[in-house]
Scaffold this motif. Structure first.
Motif: not given
Length: 323
Positions: A64-74, A86-91, A100-110
């Motif tokens: 649920p956290y935004l930050g460094s990752g591969l999934d583009f969020e907004e 992370d600049m979004d040059w097209r927009t 700027i592009k915002i990604y969703r972090e990928e984490h390991q569950p515990a």
């Protein structure tokens, strides 16, 4: 999952070929029962159990956290301090404002499972002990979590209790299962349990923030003073409680004059179960205790599920996913 089953089957083959002897020193589950749990868990491998990973460790699952990752969020307006990589040059070109592009972090569950193996759990009147049902539940949860490479650990609350370190996937699942099914004979008077509050305090300091904590117990030992520790644990982790009960703890069967013994204090008392008023009062007291427990945990933000010793523990998976 296939790899997990292969390792589990190898372990089962080496652990016990002969059926477990009918003694209190036998494992709670034999090789055939564990193989059946693995087979049924495999059939549920596509079930969406972990929707998001809350632990702040790098991994493969969506968090649920935004930050460094591969999934583009907004894309949002650039703010001072943002990484220009992370600049979004097209927009930016389309709106003439820096975005700027915002990604969703990928984490390991515990996941950390606490199994109550106290004197109250070493009781049962229908086919198995409460602690045996707790071992089944812990095995199912760890097997299903291993499919997403979850880091799995556990705590055995008993006189000589200990905590299992968190290990990834199948390794963590198998170490927890082996610990959960160890023999559970009646306790001797000299064997005493550490307060449950110590376990809660240890978990809060030991586990990384955002872990999933599953408490499996009858919770008869839970005190109002434990609410503070439970609230603090639930504020740092995703906590779920599973109450394991024997049917005789809810409804008293008419068996005539019967002697009861308190497993904690060893005090005994004779009760005439043939009297309807006694059975009605017993049932009302059991319902009141469950209502009080549910209210106490709800105030701490902890959902409570209930599993009887004669029920199918696989039904809990669906209930936990909805809780």
């Amino acid at each position: 999952m296939h790899k997990l089953l292969t390792r589990g089957q190898q372990w089962l083959a080496g652990a016990a070929v002969q059926p477990a002897p009918a003694t209190t020193l036998a494992p709670l589950l034999d090789s055939a029962q564990l193989a059946e749990l693995m087979r049924r868990t495999r059939s549920l491998q596509n079930m969406p159990y972990f929707r998001e990973a809350y632990q702040r460790h790098a991994g493969d699952l969506r968090s649920p956290y935004l930050g460094s990752g591969l999934d583009f969020e907004e894309a949002r307006l650039y703010q001072a301090g943002d990484d220009v990589h992370d600049m979004d040059w097209r927009t930016t070109a389309r709106t003439n404002k820096p975005h700027i592009k915002i990604y969703r972090e990928e984490h390991q569950p515990a996941m950390h499972i606490v199994i109550d193996r106290g004197p109250g759990m070493r009781f049962g009147t229908r086919s198995q002990l409460k602690v045996t049902q707790a071992a089944r539940i812990a095995s199912i949860l760890s097997l299903s979590a291993a499919t997403s490479n979850t880091c799995i650990g556990g705590t055995l609350w008993q006189p000589d209790g200990y905590t299992l370190p968190c290990r990834n996937g199948e390794t963590g699942a198998m170490q927890l299962i082996q610990a959960a099914i160890t023999p559970c004979p009646p306790l001797m008077p000299a064997q005493t349990m550490h307060p449950f509050a110590e376990v809660l305090e240890q978990l809060d300091t030991l586990l990384p923030r955002g872990s999933r904590v599953v408490l499996i117990s009858d919770f008869h030992h839970l005190q109002p003073a434990d609410a503070t520790l439970l609230l603090r644990l639930a504020s740092h982790h995703h906590v779920q409680a599973i109450q394991v009960l024997d049917p005789s703890e809810i409804t008293l069967t008419d068996v005539g004059l019967m002697r009861f013994q308190d497993t904690d204090s060893t005090r005994t008392r004779w009760v005439d179960t043939a009297r309807s008023a006694v059975r009605t009062h017993y049932q009302q007291q059991a319902a009141r205790q469950h209502s009080d427990l549910q209210a106490q945990l709800r105030r701490c933000g902890i959902p409570l599920l209930q599993c009887m010793t004669d029920a199918d523990p696989f039904n809990l998976l669906q209930e936990m996913a909805q809780a």
